[in-house]
Write an enzyme that holds these catalytic residues in place. Sequence first.
Site, short mmCIF file in Angstrom:
data_model
loop_
_atom_site.label_atom_id
_atom_site.label_comp_id
_atom_site.label_asym_id
_atom_site.label_seq_id
_atom_site.Cartn_x
_atom_site.Cartn_y
_atom_site.Cartn_z
N CYS A 165 -12.34 3.04 -14.81
CA CYS A 165 -12.94 3.93 -14.58
C CYS A 165 -11.61 5.55 -14.18
CB CYS A 165 -13.40 4.59 -13.09
SG CYS A 165 -14.08 5.68 -13.10
N GLU A 180 0.74 -1.51 0.09
CA GLU A 180 0.13 -0.20 0.45
C GLU A 180 0.96 1.38 0.00
OE1 GLU A 180 -3.12 0.49 -0.21
OE2 GLU A 180 -3.81 -1.44 -0.53
N CYS A 214 -16.78 2.99 -19.56
CA CYS A 214 -17.84 3.24 -18.97
C CYS A 214 -18.39 2.04 -18.94
CB CYS A 214 -18.57 4.65 -18.81
SG CYS A 214 -17.66 5.86 -18.66
#
Length: 352
Positions: free
Chosen positions: A193, A38, A200
């Site tokens: 996205c 992360e 989309c």
Amino acid sequence: MSSTLSFSTMVLNWFDRHGRKDLPWQQHITPYRVWVSEIMLQQTQVATVIPYFLRFMERFPDVQVLAAAKEDDVLHLWSGLGYYSRARNLHKAANYLIENYQGVFPNSVETLCELPGVGRSTAGAIAAIAMGIRAPILDGNVKRVLARYQAVQGWPGKTAVARTLWDIAESYTPEDRTAEYTQAMMDLGAMICTRTKPACALCPLMESCVALQQGKETCFPEPKPRKILPEKSVRMLMIINDAGEVLLEKRPVTGVWGGLWSFPEVITESDLDGQVADKVGITLDRIEKWEPFRHTFSHYHLNITPVKASVKQGASMVAESGRWQWYHFDNPSELGVAAPVKKLMEKLRQSL
Ligand code: SF4
């Protein structure tokens, strides 16, 4: 896909079919591995992170080994990834975990946030992915998906906008399958996205996405109000001694490239010799200016003029303190250096 399904069900159904499940940090999941991944993934693409992550895990397989390492060794493995405070914080946080939690990650978002460099979103990801705790995340990818899905106005750097997005993230995070949902949201942002060209037509949220309905997908999230970045200039001195070694200086811990090794710098062009004599106690010979280039930080542009020179006198005056060292290309020691310095060192090596 019907919009009567809940948000998390639509996302999880998509993840089951298309989500990434073979990334290195998705194997043998532990809080340590999720934490390191992360931190590396902040500001950095997955493809870039993978080799760094693998090398890091090989060298520092757990909190204990990382805490016992020298900061220089950690920075060395980070060389080229940028945002070096992340590496220093990882090292500090490992020591904090040893001192305060016997090397075991605490199991709540609040306590995880005590670790240097760990904010609410990173803490949420560790808690959700490695511990199965229901905790929302709001990294760059998730922010983008949610801001578009609900057409949230305003720049997310503003407290009120961030609060709205956190509330939305919280409300969508499911009780079950939190780990997969968290991974799914990150994947959706990274793969579908995307920032400039969201796909989309392939998105599981397309039927109910407000930004798409308005035809304004890329208008969200709103960008930071523009400001013109200031410029700074610096001369980086690549000083070579008779042995073909180049002089490096350890930078102060605070400021850009903190704690990394770099070339000695001077600010102005005039009296280069005098400035170097004052700073390092060396007289220069055969001064050769190289083509300047620009390195851009988040808050300013740095115009760098590399200057190659050889030592005329005084090389031995450079004390072998922790601040200076003569670096030998044939016998390189492991050092943390910033990306532009690394590039210049390579050019310099070829020029010798
Ligand atoms: S429909 Fe388009 S804009 Fe909306 S969340 Fe999906 S990819 Fe993003």
